[in-house]
Motif scaffolding. Structure first.
Motif, PDB file in Angstrom:
ATOM      1  N   PHE A 182      30.626  35.638  23.845  1.00  0.00           N
ATOM      2  CA  PHE A 182      30.675  34.997  25.147  1.00  0.00           C
ATOM      3  C   PHE A 182      32.122  34.731  25.551  1.00  0.00           C
ATOM      4  O   PHE A 182      32.996  34.515  24.707  1.00  0.00           O
ATOM      5  CB  PHE A 182      29.868  33.702  25.142  1.00  0.00           C
ATOM      6  CG  PHE A 182      28.386  33.940  25.075  1.00  0.00           C
ATOM      7  CD1 PHE A 182      27.678  34.256  26.222  1.00  0.00           C
ATOM      8  CD2 PHE A 182      27.715  33.870  23.871  1.00  0.00           C
ATOM      9  CE1 PHE A 182      26.307  34.496  26.171  1.00  0.00           C
ATOM     10  CE2 PHE A 182      26.354  34.104  23.799  1.00  0.00           C
ATOM     11  CZ  PHE A 182      25.646  34.415  24.958  1.00  0.00           C
ATOM     12  N   ALA A 183      32.364  34.765  26.851  1.00  0.00           N
ATOM     13  CA  ALA A 183      33.730  34.647  27.357  1.00  0.00           C
ATOM     14  C   ALA A 183      33.730  34.040  28.750  1.00  0.00           C
ATOM     15  O   ALA A 183      32.710  34.015  29.442  1.00  0.00           O
ATOM     16  CB  ALA A 183      34.409  36.019  27.380  1.00  0.00           C
ATOM     17  N   ILE A 184      34.892  33.567  29.156  1.00  0.00           N
ATOM     18  CA  ILE A 184      35.096  33.133  30.532  1.00  0.00           C
ATOM     19  C   ILE A 184      35.176  34.392  31.399  1.00  0.00           C
ATOM     20  O   ILE A 184      35.798  35.376  31.003  1.00  0.00           O
ATOM     21  CB  ILE A 184      36.420  32.348  30.645  1.00  0.00           C
ATOM     22  CG1 ILE A 184      36.453  31.199  29.645  1.00  0.00           C
ATOM     23  CG2 ILE A 184      36.633  31.841  32.061  1.00  0.00           C
ATOM     24  CD1 ILE A 184      37.848  30.663  29.393  1.00  0.00           C
ATOM     25  N   PRO A 185      34.581  34.410  32.592  1.00  0.00           N
ATOM     26  CA  PRO A 185      34.753  35.566  33.487  1.00  0.00           C
ATOM     27  C   PRO A 185      36.230  35.794  33.793  1.00  0.00           C
ATOM     28  O   PRO A 185      36.993  34.834  33.970  1.00  0.00           O
ATOM     29  CB  PRO A 185      33.989  35.149  34.752  1.00  0.00           C
ATOM     30  CG  PRO A 185      33.047  34.086  34.311  1.00  0.00           C
ATOM     31  CD  PRO A 185      33.709  33.373  33.177  1.00  0.00           C
ATOM     32  N   GLY A 186      36.620  37.061  33.826  1.00  0.00           N
ATOM     33  CA  GLY A 186      38.019  37.364  34.124  1.00  0.00           C
ATOM     34  C   GLY A 186      38.337  38.822  33.880  1.00  0.00           C
ATOM     35  O   GLY A 186      37.471  39.612  33.501  1.00  0.00           O
ATOM     36  N   GLY A 187      39.603  39.181  34.074  1.00  0.00           N
ATOM     37  CA  GLY A 187      40.011  40.561  33.863  1.00  0.00           C
ATOM     38  C   GLY A 187      41.457  40.787  34.272  1.00  0.00           C
ATOM     39  O   GLY A 187      42.180  39.851  34.629  1.00  0.00           O
ATOM     40  N   PHE A 188      41.874  42.052  34.229  1.00  0.00           N
ATOM     41  CA  PHE A 188      43.260  42.413  34.478  1.00  0.00           C
ATOM     42  C   PHE A 188      43.606  42.390  35.966  1.00  0.00           C
ATOM     43  O   PHE A 188      42.780  42.728  36.816  1.00  0.00           O
ATOM     44  CB  PHE A 188      43.546  43.808  33.914  1.00  0.00           C
ATOM     45  CG  PHE A 188      43.618  43.834  32.406  1.00  0.00           C
ATOM     46  CD1 PHE A 188      44.799  43.533  31.750  1.00  0.00           C
ATOM     47  CD2 PHE A 188      42.499  44.148  31.645  1.00  0.00           C
ATOM     48  CE1 PHE A 188      44.878  43.537  30.366  1.00  0.00           C
ATOM     49  CE2 PHE A 188      42.557  44.153  30.259  1.00  0.00           C
ATOM     50  CZ  PHE A 188      43.746  43.849  29.620  1.00  0.00           C
ATOM     51  N   VAL A 189      44.831  41.992  36.235  1.00  0.00           N
ATOM     52  CA  VAL A 189      45.358  41.990  37.601  1.00  0.00           C
ATOM     53  C   VAL A 189      45.884  43.387  37.923  1.00  0.00           C
ATOM     54  O   VAL A 189      46.679  43.947  37.151  1.00  0.00           O
ATOM     55  CB  VAL A 189      46.499  40.958  37.743  1.00  0.00           C
ATOM     56  CG1 VAL A 189      47.054  40.966  39.167  1.00  0.00           C
ATOM     57  CG2 VAL A 189      46.022  39.564  37.358  1.00  0.00           C
ATOM     58  N   ASN A 190      45.423  43.958  39.030  1.00  0.00           N
ATOM     59  CA  ASN A 190      45.907  45.269  39.452  1.00  0.00           C
ATOM     60  C   ASN A 190      47.336  45.171  39.965  1.00  0.00           C
ATOM     61  O   ASN A 190      47.790  44.124  40.432  1.00  0.00           O
ATOM     62  CB  ASN A 190      45.001  45.854  40.533  1.00  0.00           C
ATOM     63  CG  ASN A 190      43.633  46.225  40.000  1.00  0.00           C
ATOM     64  OD1 ASN A 190      43.481  46.555  38.812  1.00  0.00           O
ATOM     65  ND2 ASN A 190      42.617  46.173  40.849  1.00  0.00           N
ATOM     66  N   ILE A 191      48.045  46.281  39.911  1.00  0.00           N
ATOM     67  CA  ILE A 191      49.455  46.303  40.274  1.00  0.00           C
ATOM     68  C   ILE A 191      49.685  45.983  41.752  1.00  0.00           C
ATOM     69  O   ILE A 191      50.743  45.501  42.143  1.00  0.00           O
ATOM     70  CB  ILE A 191      50.078  47.684  39.920  1.00  0.00           C
ATOM     71  CG1 ILE A 191      51.608  47.619  39.916  1.00  0.00           C
ATOM     72  CG2 ILE A 191      49.573  48.763  40.863  1.00  0.00           C
ATOM     73  CD1 ILE A 191      52.180  46.767  38.804  1.00  0.00           C
ATOM     74  N   ASP A 192      48.663  46.206  42.593  1.00  0.00           N
ATOM     75  CA  ASP A 192      48.848  46.052  44.037  1.00  0.00           C
ATOM     76  C   ASP A 192      48.093  44.847  44.600  1.00  0.00           C
ATOM     77  O   ASP A 192      47.778  44.816  45.791  1.00  0.00           O
ATOM     78  CB  ASP A 192      48.398  47.328  44.761  1.00  0.00           C
ATOM     79  CG  ASP A 192      46.936  47.665  44.494  1.00  0.00           C
ATOM     80  OD1 ASP A 192      46.344  47.046  43.574  1.00  0.00           O
ATOM     81  OD2 ASP A 192      46.388  48.526  45.198  1.00  0.00           O
ATOM     82  N   GLU A 193      47.770  43.844  43.767  1.00  0.00           N
ATOM     83  CA  GLU A 193      47.043  42.687  44.273  1.00  0.00           C
ATOM     84  C   GLU A 193      47.679  41.390  43.792  1.00  0.00           C
ATOM     85  O   GLU A 193      48.350  41.343  42.754  1.00  0.00           O
ATOM     86  CB  GLU A 193      45.566  42.733  43.865  1.00  0.00           C
ATOM     87  CG  GLU A 193      45.303  42.622  42.394  1.00  0.00           C
ATOM     88  CD  GLU A 193      43.815  42.728  42.049  1.00  0.00           C
ATOM     89  OE1 GLU A 193      42.972  42.736  42.949  1.00  0.00           O
ATOM     90  OE2 GLU A 193      43.519  42.810  40.839  1.00  0.00           O
ATOM     91  N   THR A 194      47.463  40.332  44.567  1.00  0.00           N
ATOM     92  CA  THR A 194      47.959  39.017  44.187  1.00  0.00           C
ATOM     93  C   THR A 194      47.046  38.423  43.113  1.00  0.00           C
ATOM     94  O   THR A 194      45.946  38.939  42.854  1.00  0.00           O
ATOM     95  CB  THR A 194      47.989  38.075  45.394  1.00  0.00           C
ATOM     96  OG1 THR A 194      46.633  37.815  45.819  1.00  0.00           O
ATOM     97  CG2 THR A 194      48.776  38.677  46.555  1.00  0.00           C
TER      98      THR A 194
END
Length: 307
Positions: free
Chosen positions: A72-84
Motif C-alpha cells: 500500500f502507498a500514498i497516491p502519487g507519481g513522477f513529475v513530467n518535464i513540462d508540467e508544474t
C-alpha cells in the motif's frame, strides 16, 4: 546605458554558455509528488440511538507494479518535464484514484534519504488535504491495482529514558475499510534538546508484515502528515471543511476528537471553539428526541497567536 556582455572564465557570454550547455552531461534526481487525502467518517455501530462516533481515515492505493508491488502507498507519481508541481498533483491523483477537485496544501519535501526509492535518486514533494468522503468516489487506475480507505490512529504506548534522552513509543495503526488489511508500525521517537529546541528523531518498525506494509518511506510521510493535521486544528478552521453549513456542537466535537484521537471535555472544548462559531435559530432533533441548537462557522473569525 551601454549593454555590457559579462563573460565567464572561459570567455563565454550568457547566450554562448546556454547554447553550449548540455543537461544530459550531469546526473540529476527525479521528482515525484505524493498526495495524502484524509477524511473523517462514522465508525461502524449497531446502536441507532446514539450519535455515531467518528474516526480519521486516509486514502491509499495498492501498487500494481515493481518496486513494492502489492504494497500500500500514498497516491502519487513522477513529475513530467513540462508540467508544474500542482499540475502533476492533480494529474496523478486523477490517474491513480479518479479523484478530482481537491484543494491541497504542500506538506514537506523528502530527499534526505538518498536511497528512499530503489530505482533512482528521487526527491518527493508531499501534499495534504482534508476532504468530505461523500464527495469523492475513488477508483484504481494507472499502476494502482486497488484503492481504499484505511482508518488511521497514532496511539501512545510508553515513555522512557535511554542514555539520558527521552524516548516515546507509539503504534501507528491502519485498518482497511473493506478487506483484511491491517498495517501496524511501532514508532520510537527519540527526543533530544538543542538549547530550548526539542528535536524528535523517529524510527519505524513494521509489526505485522503478513497483513500488509507501506511502500518506500510512506510511513514517515503519513506520520508527519498526521502531526501536521493535528497542529492545523489549533490555528485554522480546517475541521469545518468536513461539516455541512449548519451543525451541532456534538457533531463538531466528534470531528475534532477523531482527528486528535482523544476525547475532549465538553466545557473546555466549548470555551476554545466559541469564537469560531455562530449560533443559529435552528434546532436539531436526533433519533432519541434530544434537541440541540444548530451552529455555523463564524466567517469573521481570525486566529491570533497573542491574546
Amino acid at each position: 546605458m551601454k549593454d555590457i556582455q559579462l563573460k565567464n572564465k572561459d570567455g563565454l557570454t550568457e547566450k554562448e554558455f546556454l547554447e553550449r550547455y548540455t543537461p544530459g552531461n550531469y546526473e540529476k534526481p527525479s521528482t515525484t509528488v505524493d498526495m495524502l487525502l484524509f477524511t473523517v467518517d462514522d465508525k461502524k455501530s449497531y446502536d441507532t440511538e446514539k450519535l455515531p462516533e467518528k474516526e480519521l481515515k486516509i486514502l491509499l492505493i495498492k501498487r500494481g507494479n515493481h518496486p513494492y508491488m502489492e504494497c500500500f502507498a500514498i497516491p502519487g507519481g513522477f513529475v513530467n518535464i513540462d508540467e508544474t508541481l500542482n499540475e502533476a498533483v492533480y494529474r496523478e491523483l486523477k490517474e491513480e484514484t479518479n479523484v478530482e477537485n481537491v484543494y491541497f496544501e504542500q506538506l514537506y519535501t523528502w530527499g534526505d534519504d538518498i536511497k528512499r526509492d530503489p530505482r533512482m535518486r528521487v526527491i518527493s514533494v508531499s501534499y495534504i488535504a482534508l476532504v468530505d468522503k461523500n464527495n469523492i468516489k475513488p477508483q484504481a487506475g494507472d499502476d494502482a491495482c486497488d484503492v481504499e480507505w484505511f482508518s488511521i490512529k497514532r496511539e501512545f504506548i510508553s515513555s522512557s529514558k535511554n542514555n539520558g534522552a527521552k524516548e516515546d513509543t507509539y503504534n501507528l495503526i491502519l485498518k482497511s475499510d473493506t478487506k483484511d488489511s491491517e498495517i501496524i508500525y511501532k514508532i520510537t521517537e527519540k527526543c533530544t534538546k538543542n538549547g530550548i529546541i526539542v528535536n524528535k528523531e523517529p524510527n519505524y518498525e513494521l509489526l505485522n508484515q503478513s497483513k500488509g506494509k507501506l511502500a518506500f518511506d510512506h510511513v514517515q510521510i503519513i506520520d508527519t502528515a498526521l502531526k501536521r493535521l493535528k497542529n492545523k486544528l489549533e490555528y485554522t478552521p480546517i475541521a469545518f471543511t468536513l461539516l455541512p453549513e449548519y451543525f451541532t456542537l456534538s457533531e463538531l466535537q466528534s470531528v475534532y476528537e477523531a482527528i486528535l484521537n482523544k476525547p475532549l471535555i465538553k466545557e473546555d472544548f466549548l470555551i476554545k471553539i466559541t469564537p469560531m462559531i455562530k449560533e443559529t435559530d435552528c434546532i436539531s432533533k436526533n433519533s432519541n428526541h434530544k434537541s440541540e441548537k444548530y451552529y455555523k462557522f463564524n466567517d469573521n473569525w481570525q486566529h491570533s497567536f497573542f491574546k
